[in-house]
Design a protein around this motif. Structure first.
Motif, PDB file in Angstrom:
ATOM      1  N   MET A 212       0.830  -1.204   0.000  1.00  0.00           N
ATOM      2  CA  MET A 212       0.000   0.000   0.000  1.00  0.00           C
ATOM      3  C   MET A 212       0.864   1.253   0.000  1.00  0.00           C
ATOM      4  SD  MET A 212      -3.020  -0.689  -0.426  1.00  0.00           S
ATOM      5  CE  MET A 212      -3.494   1.029  -0.416  1.00  0.00           C
ATOM      6  N   ALA A 215       1.978   1.766  -3.355  1.00  0.00           N
ATOM      7  CA  ALA A 215       0.865   2.123  -4.244  1.00  0.00           C
ATOM      8  C   ALA A 215       0.524   3.609  -4.139  1.00  0.00           C
ATOM      9  CB  ALA A 215      -0.371   1.285  -3.909  1.00  0.00           C
ATOM     10  N   CYS A 216       0.724   4.177  -2.942  1.00  0.00           N
ATOM     11  CA  CYS A 216       0.288   5.556  -2.735  1.00  0.00           C
ATOM     12  C   CYS A 216       0.955   6.600  -3.625  1.00  0.00           C
ATOM     13  CB  CYS A 216       0.487   5.940  -1.269  1.00  0.00           C
ATOM     14  SG  CYS A 216      -1.007   5.723  -0.330  1.00  0.00           S
ATOM     15  N   ASP A 219       0.401   6.167  -7.424  1.00  0.00           N
ATOM     16  CA  ASP A 219      -0.975   6.006  -7.870  1.00  0.00           C
ATOM     17  C   ASP A 219      -1.389   7.141  -8.812  1.00  0.00           C
ATOM     18  OD1 ASP A 219      -3.599   5.309  -8.131  1.00  0.00           O
ATOM     19  OD2 ASP A 219      -3.812   4.732  -6.025  1.00  0.00           O
ATOM     20  N   SER A 221      -4.348   7.418 -10.048  1.00  0.00           N
ATOM     21  CA  SER A 221      -5.789   7.674  -9.941  1.00  0.00           C
ATOM     22  C   SER A 221      -6.027   9.073  -9.375  1.00  0.00           C
ATOM     23  CB  SER A 221      -6.440   6.622  -9.035  1.00  0.00           C
ATOM     24  OG  SER A 221      -5.998   6.822  -7.718  1.00  0.00           O
ATOM     25  N   ASP A 223      -6.596  10.085  -6.676  1.00  0.00           N
ATOM     26  CA  ASP A 223      -6.495  10.040  -5.218  1.00  0.00           C
ATOM     27  C   ASP A 223      -5.880  11.325  -4.661  1.00  0.00           C
ATOM     28  OD1 ASP A 223      -5.039   8.456  -2.579  1.00  0.00           O
ATOM     29  OD2 ASP A 223      -7.150   8.318  -3.047  1.00  0.00           O
ATOM     30  N   GLY A 240      -3.584   3.423   2.545  1.00  0.00           N
ATOM     31  CA  GLY A 240      -4.194   4.330   1.580  1.00  0.00           C
ATOM     32  C   GLY A 240      -5.460   4.946   2.129  1.00  0.00           C
ATOM     33  N   THR A 241      -6.307   5.431   1.242  1.00  0.00           N
ATOM     34  CA  THR A 241      -7.512   6.142   1.669  1.00  0.00           C
ATOM     35  C   THR A 241      -8.764   5.419   1.189  1.00  0.00           C
ATOM     36  OG1 THR A 241      -7.818   7.450  -0.330  1.00  0.00           O
ATOM     37  CG2 THR A 241      -6.228   8.292   1.276  1.00  0.00           C
ATOM     38  N   SER A 243     -10.641   6.355  -1.041  1.00  0.00           N
ATOM     39  CA  SER A 243     -10.817   6.473  -2.498  1.00  0.00           C
ATOM     40  C   SER A 243     -10.108   5.354  -3.261  1.00  0.00           C
ATOM     41  CB  SER A 243     -10.277   7.810  -2.998  1.00  0.00           C
ATOM     42  OG  SER A 243     -10.428   8.791  -2.025  1.00  0.00           O
ATOM     43  N   GLN A 244      -9.279   4.584  -2.563  1.00  0.00           N
ATOM     44  CA  GLN A 244      -8.581   3.492  -3.235  1.00  0.00           C
ATOM     45  C   GLN A 244      -9.332   2.185  -3.047  1.00  0.00           C
ATOM     46  OE1 GLN A 244      -5.022   4.655  -1.046  1.00  0.00           O
ATOM     47  NE2 GLN A 244      -3.903   4.761  -2.977  1.00  0.00           N
ATOM     48  N   PRO A 245      -9.030   1.176  -3.876  1.00  0.00           N
ATOM     49  CA  PRO A 245      -9.720  -0.107  -3.712  1.00  0.00           C
ATOM     50  C   PRO A 245      -9.406  -0.737  -2.354  1.00  0.00           C
ATOM     51  CG  PRO A 245      -8.385  -0.068  -5.737  1.00  0.00           C
ATOM     52  CD  PRO A 245      -8.072   1.181  -4.995  1.00  0.00           C
TER      53      PRO A 245
END
Ligand code: ADP
Ligand code: MG
Length: 363
Positions: A212, A215-216, A219, A221, A223, A240-241, A243-245
């Motif tokens: 994670m 990923a942050c 990312d 996206s 986000d 993460g938050t 808003s993430q999967p």
């Protein structure tokens, strides 16, 4: 030599915040009549400020000289400590500020979960004395992400029926804590249902966390980039938050009709409700309680009747777990969510624990 204080610091320097709006509105009277004389007798250095409006306590924390004080003492309910933690969280030196300033609540509100859980009493004189003699104690705080916001919570995340009992009874404030009981009886009849999806992270394996964290930053996206936000001083989010999967390895539950989903970091929500009997102040976990709506009213009543001493968790209708992170995604549009007793929008949110991020005084 005087050992009466043990290792506790004597003559503490205390910044006092009084919420004149707390509970039935007697905060200032209680401070002047009970708290102030005890602080004076103990020769504490005290500066008192009465909060002028919602958000005022948080504003004061953003530029408080943290080296000038040992503790911020809130004569209030749980609302002021919530503001204080979140005000400190918005400082560039958030981590240091949260770790060096003890936050204490003295029972002057309608919900006094912090005081009951940490100082072990809802008696104002006793609580004040325990604070005077208090030892430093680190406490876990949790991050709550919802939409574009991140906030800290020290006590509870309350969704569904119990949140309604509190938030939908604001007009009964004059009843003090009895307004919760009135709210409950109304809802026992109406039986509100909350269809929702819940994901629980029971224990974070190192691989989950590092995946994670990686990923942050990369990312692509839409986000939120919290490094540019007012929360740059807080520890990064491991999961993460919202808003993430849902991170891999989390257990997902689909509830058609939940009545209660309640996350808690401390045992008592008030003197009369030991909602999280297994909660520990610094165990790195947040406890999550779930109760289905479609159980007979008599059983529901039996569950509620046993919240006082925490024995309700033994009822089969109650699912009680310790997790390190979780998320709540409501399917409906109408409902109530409160964080530490403060209302937030009825929208999805995600929670993760920060072990020992905050500081308080214990007995
Ligand atoms: P209670 O336990 O009665 O809910 P809290 O201390 O939790 O009492 O405070 C309730 C709310 O009052 C919080 O949202 C807080 O921000 C707000 N508040 C603080 N100061 C004032 C004020 N002067 N007037 C109105 N509201 C205030
Ligand atoms: Mg409150």
């Amino acid at each position: 030599l005087d050992h009466s204080y043990g290792s506790a610091k004597r003559q503490k320097r205390i910044k006092v915040l009084v919420n004149p709006f707390s509970g039935p509105g007697k905060g200032l009277k209680k401070y002047q009549g009970v708290v102030e004389p005890i602080f004076k007798a103990a020769r504490c250095a005290v500066e008192m400020v009465e909060t002028q409006h919602q958000g005022h306590a948080g504003e004061m924390m953003r530029n408080l000289d943290i080296t000038a004080w040992d503790a911020v003492v809130c004569c209030s309910g749980d609302g002021l400590p919530h503001e204080v933690f979140n005000g400190l969280a918005k400082r560039p030196d958030a981590k240091h500020a949260l770790a060096s300033l003890a936050v204490v609540q003295l029972p002057c509100g309608s919900g006094n979960g912090m005081c009951c859980s940490i100082l072990g009493t809802s008696n104002l004189s006793l609580a004040t004395l325990y604070a005077v003699k208090g030892h430093l104690q680190s406490l876990d705080l949790v991050s709550v992400t919802q939409g574009q916001t991140r906030m800290l919570s020290f006590l509870s995340q309350n969704c569904g029926m119990i949140a309604e009992c509190d938030l939908a009874t604001e007009q009964l404030r004059f009843l003090g804590r009895y307004r919760f009981i009135v709210g409950f009886l109304q809802r026992l009849i109406l039986q509100p249902r909350y269809p929702c999806d819940i994901a629980l992270c029971v224990d974070a394996t190192p691989s989950q966390e590092s995946c994670m964290e990686k990923a942050c930053p990369d990312d692509e996206s839409n986000d939120i980039d919290f490094s540019q936000s007012p929360h740059q001083g807080l520890p990064p989010l491991r999961f993460g938050t919202i808003s993430q999967p849902v991170p891999a390895g989390w257990e997902v539950f689909q509830h058609e009709s939940l009545s209660i989903i309640y996350g808690g970091k401390l045992p008592y929500m008030d003197a009369g409700s030991k909602m999280f009997p297994r909660a520990r102040i610094d165990d790195g976990h947040v406890d999550v309680v779930r109760v289905e709506a479609d159980i007979p009213r008599t059983k529901k009543l039996r569950v509620f009747a046993r919240i006082g001493d925490g024995s309700y968790v033994k009822n089969l209708e109650v699912d009680y777990r310790k997790v390190v992170a979780y998320r709540f995604v409501p399917r409906g549009k109408d409902g109530y969510i409160s964080i530490d007793g403060e209302k937030i929008p009825f929208e999805a949110f995600q929670v993760e624990v920060h072990n020992g991020l905050g500081l308080t005084l214990r007995r």
